[in-house]
Design an enzyme around this catalytic site. Structure first.
Site, PDB file in Angstrom:
ATOM      1  N   ALA A  79       0.910  -1.141   0.031  1.00  0.00           N
ATOM      2  CA  ALA A  79       0.064  -0.098  -0.051  1.00  0.00           C
ATOM      3  C   ALA A  79       0.993   1.119   0.030  1.00  0.00           C
ATOM      4  O   ALA A  79       1.715   1.494   0.838  1.00  0.00           O
ATOM      5  CB  ALA A  79      -1.054   0.011   1.253  1.00  0.00           C
ATOM      6  N   LEU A  80       0.698   2.327  -0.972  1.00  0.00           N
ATOM      7  CA  LEU A  80       1.485   3.437  -1.195  1.00  0.00           C
ATOM      8  C   LEU A  80       0.909   4.465  -0.923  1.00  0.00           C
ATOM      9  O   LEU A  80      -0.175   4.941  -1.532  1.00  0.00           O
ATOM     10  CB  LEU A  80       2.243   3.303  -2.609  1.00  0.00           C
ATOM     11  CG  LEU A  80       3.153   2.076  -2.787  1.00  0.00           C
ATOM     12  CD1 LEU A  80       3.783   2.249  -4.153  1.00  0.00           C
ATOM     13  CD2 LEU A  80       4.564   2.162  -1.900  1.00  0.00           C
ATOM     14  N   SER A  81       1.183   5.587  -0.028  1.00  0.00           N
ATOM     15  CA  SER A  81       0.657   6.759   0.091  1.00  0.00           C
ATOM     16  C   SER A  81       1.320   7.820  -0.591  1.00  0.00           C
ATOM     17  O   SER A  81       0.903   9.192  -0.885  1.00  0.00           O
ATOM     18  CB  SER A  81       0.473   6.845   1.535  1.00  0.00           C
ATOM     19  OG  SER A  81       2.044   7.213   2.107  1.00  0.00           O
ATOM     20  N   GLY A  83       4.061   8.803   0.225  1.00  0.00           N
ATOM     21  CA  GLY A  83       5.148   9.335   1.125  1.00  0.00           C
ATOM     22  C   GLY A  83       6.552   8.312   1.331  1.00  0.00           C
ATOM     23  O   GLY A  83       6.466   7.230   0.686  1.00  0.00           O
ATOM     24  N   VAL A  84       7.459   8.811   2.108  1.00  0.00           N
ATOM     25  CA  VAL A  84       8.690   8.039   2.125  1.00  0.00           C
ATOM     26  C   VAL A  84       8.375   6.753   2.972  1.00  0.00           C
ATOM     27  O   VAL A  84       9.262   5.812   2.452  1.00  0.00           O
ATOM     28  CB  VAL A  84       9.606   8.968   3.111  1.00  0.00           C
ATOM     29  CG1 VAL A  84       9.311   9.086   4.779  1.00  0.00           C
ATOM     30  CG2 VAL A  84      11.122   8.210   2.951  1.00  0.00           C
ATOM     31  N   ASP A  85       7.564   6.482   4.120  1.00  0.00           N
ATOM     32  CA  ASP A  85       7.377   5.258   4.617  1.00  0.00           C
ATOM     33  C   ASP A  85       7.046   4.164   3.746  1.00  0.00           C
ATOM     34  O   ASP A  85       7.580   3.062   3.742  1.00  0.00           O
ATOM     35  CB  ASP A  85       6.302   5.320   5.832  1.00  0.00           C
ATOM     36  CG  ASP A  85       7.068   6.558   6.945  1.00  0.00           C
ATOM     37  OD1 ASP A  85       8.069   6.669   6.934  1.00  0.00           O
ATOM     38  OD2 ASP A  85       6.008   7.258   7.352  1.00  0.00           O
ATOM     39  N   SER A  86       5.919   4.234   3.099  1.00  0.00           N
ATOM     40  CA  SER A  86       5.488   3.327   2.249  1.00  0.00           C
ATOM     41  C   SER A  86       6.330   2.950   1.166  1.00  0.00           C
ATOM     42  O   SER A  86       6.384   1.904   0.569  1.00  0.00           O
ATOM     43  CB  SER A  86       3.987   3.770   1.632  1.00  0.00           C
ATOM     44  OG  SER A  86       4.124   4.703   0.747  1.00  0.00           O
ATOM     45  N   CYS A 170     -11.197   4.315   9.189  1.00  0.00           N
ATOM     46  CA  CYS A 170     -10.531   4.035   7.962  1.00  0.00           C
ATOM     47  C   CYS A 170      -9.631   2.912   8.065  1.00  0.00           C
ATOM     48  O   CYS A 170     -10.055   2.092   7.165  1.00  0.00           O
ATOM     49  CB  CYS A 170      -9.952   5.463   7.326  1.00  0.00           C
ATOM     50  SG  CYS A 170      -9.243   5.170   5.825  1.00  0.00           S
ATOM     51  N   GLY A 194       3.435   0.901   5.046  1.00  0.00           N
ATOM     52  CA  GLY A 194       4.526   1.764   5.803  1.00  0.00           C
ATOM     53  C   GLY A 194       4.222   2.199   7.245  1.00  0.00           C
ATOM     54  O   GLY A 194       4.946   3.072   7.869  1.00  0.00           O
ATOM     55  N   CYS A 266      -6.799  12.848   5.923  1.00  0.00           N
ATOM     56  CA  CYS A 266      -6.457  13.216   4.773  1.00  0.00           C
ATOM     57  C   CYS A 266      -7.437  13.976   4.052  1.00  0.00           C
ATOM     58  O   CYS A 266      -7.240  15.153   3.260  1.00  0.00           O
ATOM     59  CB  CYS A 266      -6.243  11.933   3.947  1.00  0.00           C
ATOM     60  SG  CYS A 266      -7.464  10.912   4.078  1.00  0.00           S
TER      61      CYS A 266
END
Length: 432
Positions: A79-81, A83-86, A170, A194, A266
């Site tokens: 799962a990609l947002s 941002g850096v974490d994902s 969510c 992430g 968000c």
């Protein structure tokens, strides 16, 4: 054979992709501006094709509703947002990963949509990260579903005098349900995110647990996840801190290594929740600020602007400060009092215990410290008797129970009868 169409527009430009698909393979395609022809590719292969940003967006919109792939044991859906974490979670997942980003509803009148984790800009950043690494990326357009499942209950909660936490709703139901459904369609054995959290085993059961870095721990926000999902879930960042994540992203040459974090829900699109609620229909009608005996002390511009424990914005001048205690939506009244009146000794939550417990550490807000409590199961939830009073407990927020680092239960705080508030104050007096 099915025919699908995807389009995208930006700054007066428009792109269209038309695909004829049989099974999991593209038979023919009308598409301009992409890095390679699509005819003959599987849907998985097509999801890794880049090119002109607008054309790639149109292709993603065509693939999202129909995407599927044959199962592979080592495949991980990430799962990609944006941002850096994902992005670092994606790198950890290896070359057989597949990225997925949920495009969610954002307030179109918000001040800064780019701050949102699932904004159009975040989707583009996530896709660019995948394509740079040669990894397929799929976008799921869930704007209306998200609005119905998360945004509308958020607004309804405030209209009912509660303080809902949309991120827990969510993550605890909507987001992960959609992500696990996608992972199954994508033939992925596991789902990675992430988030800063861990998974531990307790007496033969998997439980969510706090991250190693307490400053970044997100287990509170994930606490309502059904433990049955944990066998297929992976948190690659759970054992490290944010600084290590950014350094790892920089070493991997990821463009998102220095991307700023999103701090608010968000869909607020960078704005304040009170402004959002006013824009979307909550009445700003003036009403009374009263003490616990019903004496009017001042006026306010809408009961939903106040949450238990709030001190700012009351406009009451006195030597000892007043705090919002609770709201009465039907009469548009806010009840205020001194800090001692905020003390609560018992809390009722609607939710579930993941394992049987009679004692636990309890967090009643994301930023609040944990307190010890006795736990009593009740139909549809549980009741907590706190070892020491908590201040500003708000219906609608989450009560998350920990045994050590493991999450052993979670629920939504429900309003208590006035008698409970009186009992809480008596409890506080006994401890003085």
């Amino acid at each position: 054979m099915v025919e699908v169409v995807g389009d995208a527009s930006r700054d007066g430009r428009w792109a269209l992709v038309r695909l004829a698909v049989e099974g999991e393979r593209i038979v023919s395609a009308e598409a301009e501006g992409l890095g390679r022809p699509l005819a003959g590719l599987t849907l998985l292969e097509a999801a890794a094709v880049g090119g002109d940003e607008l054309a790639a967006d149109a292709l993603a919109n065509a693939l999202g509703p129909i995407f599927r792939a044959e199962p592979r044991p080592g495949r991980v859906a990430v799962a990609l947002s944006g941002g850096v974490d994902s992005a670092v979670a994606l790198v950890r997942a290896g070359p057989d990963a597949i990225g997925v980003t949920l495009r969610l509803w954002l307030d179109p009148r918000g001040p800064d949509t780019e701050k949102a984790c699932c904004s159009p800009e975040a989707v583009l950043a996530a896709r660019a990260t995948c394509h740079r690494l040669g990894i397929p990326h799929v976008t799921l357009d869930l704007r209306e579903e998200f609005r119905r499942a998360v945004v509308e209950p958020f607004m309804r909660g405030y209209a009912e005098g509660q303080t809902p936490n949309p991120c827990i709703r969510c993550n605890g139901s909507f987001r992960f349900a959609e992500l696990f459904a996608f992972a199954e369609r994508a033939g992925a054995a596991r789902l990675a995110t992430g988030h800063y959290a861990r998974i531990v085993e307790r007496e033969g059961r998997l439980l969510l647990a706090r991250a190693a870095d307490a400053r970044k721990d997100q287990s509170y926000m994930l606490a309502r996840l059904d433990p049955r999902f944990l066998e297929r879930l992976w948190f690659p960042l759970g054992e490290q801190g944010k600084e290590e994540t950014r350094a790892e992203a920089a070493r991997a040459g990821l463009a998102v290594a220095s991307r700023a974090e999103s701090q608010e829900a968000c869909f607020l699109a960078g704005g304040d929740y009170r402004d959002f609620l006013e824009r979307h229909g909550l009445d700003s009608q003036e009403g009374p600020l009263v003490d616990e005996d019903g004496n009017e002390l001042g006026r306010h511009a809408g009961f939903w602007r106040f949450t238990p424990g709030q001190r700012k914005g009351l406009g009451l001048a006195s030597g000892e400060p007043f705090y919002a205690l609770r709201s009465k939506p039907r009469s548009n009244t806010v009840v205020v009092g001194r800090r001692a009146a905020l003390a609560t000794g018992e809390v009722t939550a609607r939710g579930r215990l993941h394992v049987p417990v009679s004692r636990a550490q309890v967090k009643l807000r994301y930023r609040s410290p944990a307190v010890n409590a006795d736990v009593t199961p009740e139909p549809g939830g549980f009741r907590l008797r706190l070892d020491e009073p908590a201040y500003g407990v708000a219906p609608g927020q989450a009560a998350v129970l920990y045994d050590g680092d493991a999450v052993v239960g979670a629920g939504t705080i429900v309003p208590d009868a006035p008698e409970t508030f009186r009992a809480a104050r008596a409890f506080e007096s006994q401890g003085e």
